[in-house]
Scaffold this active site. Sequence first.
Site, PDB file in Angstrom:
ATOM      1  N   HIS A 190      34.156  60.523  40.529  1.00 35.53           N
ATOM      2  CA  HIS A 190      33.877  61.786  39.836  1.00 35.53           C
ATOM      3  C   HIS A 190      35.088  62.710  39.870  1.00 35.53           C
ATOM      4  O   HIS A 190      35.236  63.558  38.990  1.00 35.53           O
ATOM      5  CB  HIS A 190      32.694  62.504  40.493  1.00 35.53           C
ATOM      6  CG  HIS A 190      31.373  61.842  40.277  1.00 35.53           C
ATOM      7  ND1 HIS A 190      30.920  60.827  41.073  1.00 35.53           N
ATOM      8  CD2 HIS A 190      30.402  62.065  39.349  1.00 35.53           C
ATOM      9  CE1 HIS A 190      29.732  60.434  40.655  1.00 35.53           C
ATOM     10  NE2 HIS A 190      29.393  61.162  39.620  1.00 35.53           N
ATOM     11  N   ASP A 260      30.208  53.606  33.052  1.00 39.70           N
ATOM     12  CA  ASP A 260      29.863  54.785  33.838  1.00 39.70           C
ATOM     13  C   ASP A 260      30.254  56.005  32.997  1.00 39.70           C
ATOM     14  O   ASP A 260      30.931  55.895  31.967  1.00 39.70           O
ATOM     15  CB  ASP A 260      30.604  54.773  35.173  1.00 39.70           C
ATOM     16  CG  ASP A 260      29.873  55.558  36.255  1.00 39.70           C
ATOM     17  OD1 ASP A 260      28.962  56.349  35.913  1.00 39.70           O
ATOM     18  OD2 ASP A 260      30.204  55.403  37.444  1.00 39.70           O
TER      19      ASP A 260
END
Length: 493
Positions: A190, A260
């Site tokens: 992230h 993702d």
Amino acid sequence: MTTTPTDAAPRPWDADVLGVLMAPFTGTALPPWIGEALDAGLASVILFGHNTPDPATTRALSRAVHARSEDCIVAIDEEGGDVTRIQSATGSSLPTAWALGEVDDIELTRHAGHALGDVLAACDVDLDLAPVLDVSTDPANPVIGTRAYSDDPDRVAAHARAFATGLIEAGLGTCAKHFPGHGATSTDSHTALPRIDLDRAEFERDHLAPFRIVPWLDAVMTAHVLVPALGEGPASISPWARPLLDRAAGGTFRGLLITDALDMAAVARDPGYGEAAVRALESGADLLCLGTSIRRDDEQMVREAHDAILAAVDTGRLGREALHARAVRTREHCRGLRTRRRFVPARDLTEVLARAEQLGAAAAARAVRSRDARLGLGPTAVLDLRARANHASGARSEQLIQALRDRRVRADVPDYPEQIDADAQVVAITRLPRSNPEEGERLAVLLRRRPDAIVVHVGVPDAAPDHRHLVLAHGAGRTMMRAAVDLLLDGKP
């Protein structure tokens, strides 16, 4: 680098591009623009916590999507335990994957998957982005941790397949993640691009091995990770990943390859969000998970990816025929998932939530462990020592506080560390005290002042501090915290 036009007016929605997008939107009702995209052929939407404050709202929103586009699949990142969207306001009824692996009862894990699938089916959700096939071998991992079933690849494979079986029995689609494995790194994708410097044989033995189960699943999600021994560039946007998946699955995987979230810093910074979308398609992805629109302009976010792909078609970088074929194939899979969802009758939402609560409590009680840790009913100071946010799940210290208060313990959060009442019991929460210097120092300062403090460790056991008064909670969600408190107060869960 980006292929997204920056000044041009938005282009009309293109059906072939929409056929490979999993789009977010903001709020608990369909905004007009997403309705137009659904009419034009959007393949999938993904719901996040801001869309799903409670299960009833989730159900209404999913039904609104399907009323607008019957074959659009509603996806959600719902693992149970610490990672929950559908119960984001209260915490999940179910335990973490690690807790299930700790108990190591395959039938229990299947029942947990079925219980979660029943809840999602009652909310008219089609695809769950689960199970997690990562093998959590690095105790310093800030994003996988207890989301994994184990640090043993065979145990991961066995429990992931059991959990997926339960989901499928309830009529849900399944998606294994994060290929080829995100468990051997201390970097969170992230925030940055993780690099895993294992040799090929070790990586395949310890991290790729669980993906042998994917022929029984509906989809696989690729990770934003660098593994130089396997190929150049992040797996999610590099051409080496799909052939490796085919080999790992014995050439029998026929499901969807999903990226993702492309808004994650690992790829959004370099090569850039729009360019990452194009590279993902060049690398064989079928469906692009665009990420969360929270704190972003949702329509602009989707249009940026849409227009980048369309620009690549215009220049000939992406062939129109190939894109069209990809969109057709993806929609066929989506229709298959929707058919399964409609074929298995959904049960009453209240009933399945109660069942998940019951099963989750029993499973968590079997998983938590303690060492010389007991609490009385007196005033208790709760200190959250975690310094690093878990971007996948968030940090919810209030779950422990609420669990204590539910048992009539007066639990408060003092101004750390000076304001701790000398007569108060002290409970501290840790996750990465050995690898995060700030968290480790906070714990050391506290234990110098209060060596009698009880540490409730919510990360993997190998990341726990060496402390006399310790609870291994295997997660920070509501169910795990309740089981930990029961153990502290009663000496048994």
